[in-house]
Design a protein around this motif. Structure first.
Motif, PDB file in Angstrom:
ATOM      1  N   GLU A 194     -12.194  72.681 -49.034  1.00 39.44           N
ATOM      2  CA  GLU A 194     -12.927  71.738 -49.883  1.00 39.44           C
ATOM      3  C   GLU A 194     -12.370  71.770 -51.301  1.00 39.44           C
ATOM      4  N   ASP A 195     -12.137  70.599 -51.872  1.00 40.62           N
ATOM      5  CA  ASP A 195     -11.716  70.455 -53.264  1.00 40.62           C
ATOM      6  C   ASP A 195     -12.930  70.334 -54.173  1.00 40.62           C
ATOM      7  N   GLU A 196     -13.003  71.129 -55.239  1.00 40.02           N
ATOM      8  CA  GLU A 196     -14.070  70.894 -56.209  1.00 40.02           C
ATOM      9  C   GLU A 196     -13.845  69.564 -56.910  1.00 40.02           C
ATOM     10  N   TYR A 197     -12.570  69.251 -57.222  1.00 36.90           N
ATOM     11  CA  TYR A 197     -12.221  67.975 -57.840  1.00 36.90           C
ATOM     12  C   TYR A 197     -11.249  67.264 -56.909  1.00 36.90           C
ATOM     13  N   PRO A 198     -11.748  66.491 -55.942  1.00 32.33           N
ATOM     14  CA  PRO A 198     -10.895  65.883 -54.914  1.00 32.33           C
ATOM     15  C   PRO A 198      -9.749  65.079 -55.505  1.00 32.33           C
ATOM     16  N   GLY A 199      -8.562  65.345 -54.985  1.00 33.28           N
ATOM     17  CA  GLY A 199      -7.394  64.580 -55.380  1.00 33.28           C
ATOM     18  C   GLY A 199      -6.583  65.188 -56.495  1.00 33.28           C
ATOM     19  N   GLY A 200      -7.081  66.255 -57.128  1.00 34.93           N
ATOM     20  CA  GLY A 200      -6.321  66.753 -58.259  1.00 34.93           C
ATOM     21  C   GLY A 200      -6.262  68.250 -58.398  1.00 34.93           C
ATOM     22  N   ARG A 201      -7.126  68.976 -57.691  1.00 37.79           N
ATOM     23  CA  ARG A 201      -7.157  70.419 -57.825  1.00 37.79           C
ATOM     24  C   ARG A 201      -6.906  71.057 -56.477  1.00 37.79           C
ATOM     25  N   LYS A 202      -6.620  72.351 -56.483  1.00 38.96           N
ATOM     26  CA  LYS A 202      -6.362  73.024 -55.217  1.00 38.96           C
ATOM     27  C   LYS A 202      -7.653  73.176 -54.417  1.00 38.96           C
ATOM     28  N   ALA A 203      -7.528  73.066 -53.107  1.00 39.94           N
ATOM     29  CA  ALA A 203      -8.677  73.220 -52.229  1.00 39.94           C
ATOM     30  C   ALA A 203      -9.068  74.687 -52.130  1.00 39.94           C
ATOM     31  N   VAL A 204     -10.344  74.913 -51.882  1.00 47.14           N
ATOM     32  CA  VAL A 204     -10.857  76.261 -51.680  1.00 47.14           C
ATOM     33  C   VAL A 204     -11.098  76.467 -50.191  1.00 47.14           C
ATOM     34  N   ASP A 205     -10.494  77.489 -49.620  1.00 45.34           N
ATOM     35  CA  ASP A 205     -10.738  77.814 -48.218  1.00 45.34           C
ATOM     36  C   ASP A 205     -11.975  78.679 -48.124  1.00 45.34           C
ATOM     37  N   VAL A 206     -12.880  78.275 -47.267  1.00 42.80           N
ATOM     38  CA  VAL A 206     -14.141  78.976 -47.084  1.00 42.80           C
ATOM     39  C   VAL A 206     -14.118  79.674 -45.736  1.00 42.80           C
ATOM     40  N   PRO A 207     -14.656  80.908 -45.644  1.00 46.56           N
ATOM     41  CA  PRO A 207     -14.658  81.624 -44.371  1.00 46.56           C
ATOM     42  C   PRO A 207     -15.201  80.767 -43.236  1.00 46.56           C
ATOM     43  N   GLY A 208     -14.744  81.050 -42.022  1.00 48.50           N
ATOM     44  CA  GLY A 208     -15.053  80.222 -40.867  1.00 48.50           C
ATOM     45  C   GLY A 208     -16.523  80.144 -40.533  1.00 48.50           C
ATOM     46  N   LEU A 209     -16.915  79.037 -39.911  1.00 48.57           N
ATOM     47  CA  LEU A 209     -18.262  78.832 -39.433  1.00 48.57           C
ATOM     48  C   LEU A 209     -18.274  79.080 -37.928  1.00 48.57           C
ATOM     49  N   ALA A 210     -19.200  79.900 -37.456  1.00 49.07           N
ATOM     50  CA  ALA A 210     -19.365  80.117 -36.025  1.00 49.07           C
ATOM     51  C   ALA A 210     -20.461  79.191 -35.543  1.00 49.07           C
ATOM     52  N   ASN A 211     -20.089  78.166 -34.783  1.00 52.63           N
ATOM     53  CA  ASN A 211     -21.037  77.154 -34.337  1.00 52.63           C
ATOM     54  C   ASN A 211     -21.398  77.402 -32.877  1.00 52.63           C
ATOM     55  N   GLU A 212     -22.660  77.681 -32.618  1.00 51.98           N
ATOM     56  CA  GLU A 212     -23.134  77.877 -31.263  1.00 51.98           C
ATOM     57  C   GLU A 212     -23.602  76.554 -30.700  1.00 51.98           C
ATOM     58  N   LEU A 213     -23.074  76.185 -29.565  1.00 52.73           N
ATOM     59  CA  LEU A 213     -23.453  74.935 -28.903  1.00 52.73           C
ATOM     60  C   LEU A 213     -23.862  75.265 -27.480  1.00 52.73           C
ATOM     61  N   SER A 214     -24.878  76.102 -27.344  1.00 52.01           N
ATOM     62  CA  SER A 214     -25.268  76.587 -26.029  1.00 52.01           C
ATOM     63  C   SER A 214     -25.788  75.462 -25.158  1.00 52.01           C
ATOM     64  N   GLY A 215     -25.506  75.566 -23.862  1.00 51.26           N
ATOM     65  CA  GLY A 215     -26.009  74.602 -22.904  1.00 51.26           C
ATOM     66  C   GLY A 215     -25.103  73.415 -22.687  1.00 51.26           C
ATOM     67  N   LEU A 216     -23.953  73.361 -23.368  1.00 51.52           N
ATOM     68  CA  LEU A 216     -23.037  72.243 -23.196  1.00 51.52           C
ATOM     69  C   LEU A 216     -21.964  72.582 -22.178  1.00 51.52           C
ATOM     70  N   THR A 217     -21.422  71.551 -21.558  1.00 49.63           N
ATOM     71  CA  THR A 217     -20.275  71.746 -20.685  1.00 49.63           C
ATOM     72  C   THR A 217     -19.045  72.003 -21.537  1.00 49.63           C
ATOM     73  N   VAL A 218     -17.976  72.459 -20.906  1.00 49.47           N
ATOM     74  CA  VAL A 218     -16.738  72.713 -21.649  1.00 49.47           C
ATOM     75  C   VAL A 218     -16.247  71.451 -22.339  1.00 49.47           C
ATOM     76  N   SER A 219     -16.275  70.319 -21.626  1.00 47.06           N
ATOM     77  CA  SER A 219     -15.773  69.076 -22.216  1.00 47.06           C
ATOM     78  C   SER A 219     -16.641  68.630 -23.383  1.00 47.06           C
ATOM     79  N   GLU A 220     -17.987  68.829 -23.284  1.00 47.49           N
ATOM     80  CA  GLU A 220     -18.876  68.472 -24.384  1.00 47.49           C
ATOM     81  C   GLU A 220     -18.631  69.373 -25.591  1.00 47.49           C
ATOM     82  N   SER A 221     -18.387  70.661 -25.358  1.00 44.43           N
ATOM     83  CA  SER A 221     -18.108  71.582 -26.454  1.00 44.43           C
ATOM     84  C   SER A 221     -16.838  71.198 -27.182  1.00 44.43           C
ATOM     85  N   ILE A 222     -15.800  70.855 -26.430  1.00 45.59           N
ATOM     86  CA  ILE A 222     -14.531  70.446 -27.031  1.00 45.59           C
ATOM     87  C   ILE A 222     -14.725  69.186 -27.868  1.00 45.59           C
TER      88      ILE A 222
END
Length: 476
Positions: A434-462
């Protein structure tokens, strides 16, 4: 209503209270406090946030017109800045020595409802609001601002502020223009305090010599990744820098991108307003200190991180229309983890039973989150429903793990393992850039998000994982 606080007495005090409410939120902002004895006004506005205390004094006065320019400045400075700095110093001494004798009302019947830090841990920030001099400043100097020159003592330079001998440390002076601008651009407690601390450090280096306006200092700070670059020789800040920075497309894009971040502010105000009015479905029995600790953790995020968190929540609230989703969210605070659980709603069934099950799901995931990030002390859980669901509700949950043993961590790991929370195979990892100032400053990498999508099929998860990635790539 648990307590009634002032909204400001004079027009300028009401303006200050409104600005601080918007920036720092009402639970931490207290105008027109009094001391006992003798029940006289203590200070115009106090902000209390953990160990940080911000003291605002508003002694704004009309500018004299005696025909003697030096005398006019000296008189205005004494009433607006010197007396203000003196009031701040007195208030600081009082709250350090008598924290239990600070009141919301002149009769001293209602105590300050928020706990003040002890004197050893207290970090005090001093603000003088000095309105009324800019018309004369513009007429005499061509600049509609109070200048900043650290070497100036008291009223030695017309329309110039530096040190004052009425206080033991720096007093920040905000004029008509800088008050509005600084509080609007630094609209969280963490952002505002970081700027004040950075500014004090700058003043004490000895190399910074002069700025035409507080807003030029702010511009330099914001455009250099919220720092003042180290300069090894004496220097002055470029005049009218704020106008240049504010007009830049990147800065305007950043301001627009921050609009979504006020969703996070809304969550804090929503739960706090209902707590103060005692209209929460659950949690009205909590003490003020317990409630404040939960929402203070959320309010400890910067504006930029509130943007990241708000975007993540709102995008997942759309996805939850198809399937409940749980996510480990990042924090700008090193000792905090967030757990988000968004359900599909009660689907027309028993909402109480649905909400009980949703709260159970959230609490178990908060325990599992400690196993994912054992170094984090606080785990904050947020449960809500998919966007647009009729009769939706919210739950907030805090775990302080300061006393957890190795056995406790082991039990958390067992919950994570047995229930499969935030584990490879049951969670989809996505990353934010994410850029604090889109288009002109360096982006900030934020630690990964672990998203749980329980109950979905493999194709739905993808499919949903691809949707998340596309949205974040587009937003970055």
């Amino acid at each position: 209503m648990r307590f009634k606080r002032s909204e400001g007495l004079s027009a300028s005090e009401k303006l200050l209270a409104e600005l601080c409410d918007r920036s720092f939120l009402k639970l931490w902002t207290y105008p027109n406090l009094f001391k006992k004895p003798p029940g006289k006004e203590l200070i115009d506005l106090l902000v209390v946030f953990g160990n940080d205390v911000i003291i605002f004094s508003d002694k704004s006065c009309s500018y004299p017109n005696t025909g003697d320019a030096d005398l006019d400045w000296s008189r205005w400075y004494r009433k607006s800045i010197a007396d203000s700095a003196h009031q701040i110093a007195q208030a600081e001494r009082w709250i350090r020595s008598c924290p239990d004798r600070v009141f919301l009302d002149a009769k001293c019947t209602e105590k300050l409802p928020i706990e003040l830090p002890n004197a050893t841990d207290m970090r005090v920030h001093r603000i003088c609001v000095a309105l009324g001099a800019l018309d004369r400043a513009e007429a005499e100097t061509g600049t509609r601002a109070l200048k900043i020159e650290p070497a100036v003592l008291n009223d030695a330079g017309r329309f110039t502020v530096g040190r004052t001998d009425k206080a033991t440390s720096w007093v920040h002076v905000l004029d008509d223009t800088s008050l509005m601008t600084v509080l609007s651009e630094l609209s969280t407690i963490k952002d505002f305090i970081h700027y004040l601390d950075s500014k004090v450090a700058l003043m004490e280096t000895g190399n910074f010599k002069f700025a035409e306006a507080e807003t030029d200092l702010l511009a330099r700070y914001l455009w250099h990744d919220r720092t003042f670059p180290i300069v090894e020789v004496p220097y002055r800040i470029e005049p009218k820098l704020w106008e240049k920075v504010e007009a830049s497309p990147e800065f305007l894009a950043g301001r627009e991108a921050n609009e979504v971040s006020y969703f996070w502010d809304g969550l804090i105000e929503y739960i706090s307003d209902r707590y103060l009015n005692e209209t929460l479905e659950f949690g009205n029995e909590y003490s003020m200190s317990d409630h404040e600790r939960i929402v203070r953790t959320m309010a400890g995020e910067t504006r930029f991180f509130r943007r990241i968190l708000s975007k993540a929540i709102l995008e997942r609230a759309e996805i939850a229309k198809q399937q409940a989703i749980s996510t480990l969210l990042p924090s700008d605070q090193g000792d905090v983890s967030y757990v988000l659980y968004i359900g599909r709603g009660d689907q027309g069934g028993d909402h109480a039973a649905y909400r009980t099950e949703r709260a159970k799901n959230l609490q178990l995931r908060c325990v599992a989150a400690k196993a994912v990030n054992p170094e984090k002390r606080f785990v904050v859980g947020l449960a809500m429903d998919a966007r647009g669901v009729k009769g939706s509700s919210e739950d907030f949950f805090l775990i302080d793990t300061v006393g957890w043993s190795a056995e406790d961590i082991g039990r958390a790991q067992k919950v994570r393992t047995d229930l499969g929370y935030f584990k490879a195979g049951s969670a989809i990892m996505s990353r934010i850039s994410e850029d604090e100032y889109p288009g002109g400053r360096k982006a900030v990498d934020v630690p990964g998000l672990a998203n749980e999508l329980s109950g979905l099929t493999v194709s739905e998860s993808i499919e949903l994982a691809a949707m998340l990635k596309t949205r974040w790539d587009r937003s970055g």
